[in-house]
Design a protein around this motif. Structure first.
Motif, PDB file in Angstrom:
ATOM      1  N   UNK A  41       0.957  -1.272  -0.035  1.00  0.00           N
ATOM      2  CA  UNK A  41       0.055  -0.063   0.076  1.00  0.00           C
ATOM      3  C   UNK A  41       0.763   1.280   0.180  1.00  0.00           C
ATOM      4  N   UNK A  42       2.142   1.109   0.410  1.00  0.00           N
ATOM      5  CA  UNK A  42       2.868   2.151   0.648  1.00  0.00           C
ATOM      6  C   UNK A  42       4.377   1.862  -0.026  1.00  0.00           C
ATOM      7  N   UNK A  43       4.573   1.218  -0.816  1.00  0.00           N
ATOM      8  CA  UNK A  43       6.103   1.022  -1.373  1.00  0.00           C
ATOM      9  C   UNK A  43       6.833   2.348  -1.397  1.00  0.00           C
ATOM     10  N   UNK A  44       6.148   3.291  -2.214  1.00  0.00           N
ATOM     11  CA  UNK A  44       6.988   4.341  -2.866  1.00  0.00           C
ATOM     12  C   UNK A  44       7.155   5.334  -1.605  1.00  0.00           C
ATOM     13  N   UNK A  45       6.514   5.198  -0.676  1.00  0.00           N
ATOM     14  CA  UNK A  45       6.726   6.223   0.378  1.00  0.00           C
ATOM     15  C   UNK A  45       7.500   5.782   1.553  1.00  0.00           C
ATOM     16  N   UNK A  46       7.936   4.617   1.407  1.00  0.00           N
ATOM     17  CA  UNK A  46       8.723   4.308   2.840  1.00  0.00           C
ATOM     18  C   UNK A  46      10.026   4.823   2.854  1.00  0.00           C
ATOM     19  N   UNK A  47      10.544   5.281   1.949  1.00  0.00           N
ATOM     20  CA  UNK A  47      11.956   6.090   2.034  1.00  0.00           C
ATOM     21  C   UNK A  47      12.044   7.387   1.155  1.00  0.00           C
ATOM     22  N   UNK A  48      12.897   8.426   1.650  1.00  0.00           N
ATOM     23  CA  UNK A  48      12.559   9.668   1.131  1.00  0.00           C
ATOM     24  C   UNK A  48      12.814   9.853  -0.363  1.00  0.00           C
ATOM     25  N   UNK A  49      13.694   8.808  -0.855  1.00  0.00           N
ATOM     26  CA  UNK A  49      14.027   8.838  -2.545  1.00  0.00           C
ATOM     27  C   UNK A  49      12.965   7.916  -3.275  1.00  0.00           C
ATOM     28  N   UNK A  50      12.003   7.451  -2.540  1.00  0.00           N
ATOM     29  CA  UNK A  50      11.070   6.508  -3.311  1.00  0.00           C
ATOM     30  C   UNK A  50      11.713   5.252  -3.756  1.00  0.00           C
ATOM     31  N   UNK A  51      12.784   4.969  -3.049  1.00  0.00           N
ATOM     32  CA  UNK A  51      13.378   3.549  -3.377  1.00  0.00           C
ATOM     33  C   UNK A  51      12.914   2.219  -3.139  1.00  0.00           C
ATOM     34  N   UNK A  53      11.733  -0.694  -0.894  1.00  0.00           N
ATOM     35  CA  UNK A  53      12.399  -1.348   0.366  1.00  0.00           C
ATOM     36  C   UNK A  53      13.976  -0.985   0.619  1.00  0.00           C
ATOM     37  N   UNK A  54      14.540  -1.250  -0.627  1.00  0.00           N
ATOM     38  CA  UNK A  54      15.975  -0.474  -0.603  1.00  0.00           C
ATOM     39  C   UNK A  54      16.688  -1.291   0.359  1.00  0.00           C
ATOM     40  N   UNK A  93      15.738   2.497   8.006  1.00  0.00           N
ATOM     41  CA  UNK A  93      15.081   3.248   8.854  1.00  0.00           C
ATOM     42  C   UNK A  93      13.799   3.949   8.047  1.00  0.00           C
ATOM     43  N   UNK A  94      12.820   3.090   8.024  1.00  0.00           N
ATOM     44  CA  UNK A  94      11.594   3.543   6.780  1.00  0.00           C
ATOM     45  C   UNK A  94      11.025   4.786   7.722  1.00  0.00           C
ATOM     46  N   UNK A  95      10.368   5.744   6.777  1.00  0.00           N
ATOM     47  CA  UNK A  95       9.674   6.737   7.096  1.00  0.00           C
ATOM     48  C   UNK A  95       8.346   6.244   7.846  1.00  0.00           C
ATOM     49  N   UNK A  96       8.011   4.962   7.292  1.00  0.00           N
ATOM     50  CA  UNK A  96       6.726   4.465   8.009  1.00  0.00           C
ATOM     51  C   UNK A  96       6.822   2.922   7.717  1.00  0.00           C
ATOM     52  N   UNK A  97       6.033   2.217   8.391  1.00  0.00           N
ATOM     53  CA  UNK A  97       6.142   0.871   8.454  1.00  0.00           C
ATOM     54  C   UNK A  97       5.558   0.278   7.097  1.00  0.00           C
ATOM     55  N   UNK A 101      19.423 -12.675  12.059  1.00  0.00           N
ATOM     56  CA  UNK A 101      18.089 -12.175  11.442  1.00  0.00           C
ATOM     57  C   UNK A 101      17.611 -10.833  12.213  1.00  0.00           C
ATOM     58  N   UNK A 102      16.936  -9.827  11.672  1.00  0.00           N
ATOM     59  CA  UNK A 102      16.474  -8.565  12.230  1.00  0.00           C
ATOM     60  C   UNK A 102      15.309  -8.594  11.654  1.00  0.00           C
ATOM     61  N   UNK A 103      14.307  -7.916  12.206  1.00  0.00           N
ATOM     62  CA  UNK A 103      12.805  -7.915  12.107  1.00  0.00           C
ATOM     63  C   UNK A 103      12.102  -6.500  12.187  1.00  0.00           C
ATOM     64  N   UNK A 104      11.092  -6.102  11.361  1.00  0.00           N
ATOM     65  CA  UNK A 104      10.158  -5.105  11.623  1.00  0.00           C
ATOM     66  C   UNK A 104       8.628  -5.651  11.414  1.00  0.00           C
ATOM     67  N   UNK A 105       8.054  -5.297  12.396  1.00  0.00           N
ATOM     68  CA  UNK A 105       6.510  -5.700  12.123  1.00  0.00           C
ATOM     69  C   UNK A 105       5.852  -4.674  11.294  1.00  0.00           C
ATOM     70  N   UNK A 106       5.239  -5.386  10.213  1.00  0.00           N
ATOM     71  CA  UNK A 106       4.524  -4.576   9.250  1.00  0.00           C
ATOM     72  C   UNK A 106       3.054  -4.263   9.690  1.00  0.00           C
ATOM     73  N   UNK A 107       2.464  -3.450   8.859  1.00  0.00           N
ATOM     74  CA  UNK A 107       1.103  -3.132   9.129  1.00  0.00           C
ATOM     75  C   UNK A 107       0.161  -3.950   8.118  1.00  0.00           C
TER      76      UNK A 107
END
Length: 211
Positions: free
Chosen positions: A25-35, A37-38, A62-66, A105-111
């Protein structure tokens, strides 16, 4: 040393099978450059060499949002989905990883949510961060070619010869020279089967070299 007649230990690449049944739903807004998952280093400069350790290129940014995933309610949810360099995994798969390879591994809980508006499944973004350099006997791995930059170019097949001393007992790992792939051993493959993990696919690519 290996006993007489002992079978070489198999090494696999880990993938996911089937269609995802969800979309971002938000792939293009995860990072400032629109990259999307990156991959980044959380502000840490790149080392002198792309192949230097500790390199850490697989750390979760460090994403701008989950990351937010929208699931199709008509599709069964898998325990693992491979996307780019990452995995998206269920709580069940995370428990297996926490038990088997707690430091790999490292993890991040998604929405998440279903497209009909109902609450979605619990899904974690997962990155395998345990990585090794010079862990393959290239001279005895005829399908691997070393590029000018030191990376591996693969022509296919299951002829990789892995070096136990370099892997230091790792059972779920990456190779610095071939960062796109996630590797594991037979024990991890068997553990996924025992726990009924859905969506995991294993391709045998080689063996651990006998000591």
């Amino acid at each position: 040393m290996s006993g007489a007649g002992a079978k070489p230990k198999k090494v696999y690449m880990l993938y996911s099978s089937g269609n995802y049944g969800w979309e971002f739903a938000n792939l293009d807004s995860l990072q400032p450059d629109g990259g999307g998952l990156g991959l980044n280093h959380r502000g840490t400069p790149w080392p002198d060499s792309m192949l230097a350790l500790p390199r850490g290129p697989w750390r979760i940014p460090e994403y701008l949002e989950k990351p937010k995933l929208i699931f199709d309610p008509k599709r069964k949810v898998q325990d693992i989905y491979s996307v780019d360099y990452f995995l998206f995994i269920s709580d069940k798969m995370k428990r297996v990883l926490d038990e088997f390879a707690p430091k790999s591994c490292e993890y991040l809980l998604c929405e998440t949510e279903f497209s009909n508006g109902k609450i979605g499944p619990t899904i974690w973004l997962c990155s395998v961060v345990d990585s090794y350099l010079n862990a393959v006997d290239v001279e005895n791995s005829p399908l691997i070619r070393v590029t000018r930059g030191g990376g591996y170019m693969i022509s296919g097949g299951a002829d990789w010869c892995f070096l136990p001393d370099a892997l230091k007992g790792a059972q779920l790992f990456r190779l610095v020279e071939y960062a796109v792939a996630i590797f594991c051993d037979q024990t991890f493959k068997d553990l996924c089967k025992e726990n009924g993990i859905k969506g995991a696919t294993f391709q045998q690519v080689g063996f651990l070299k006998e000591l």
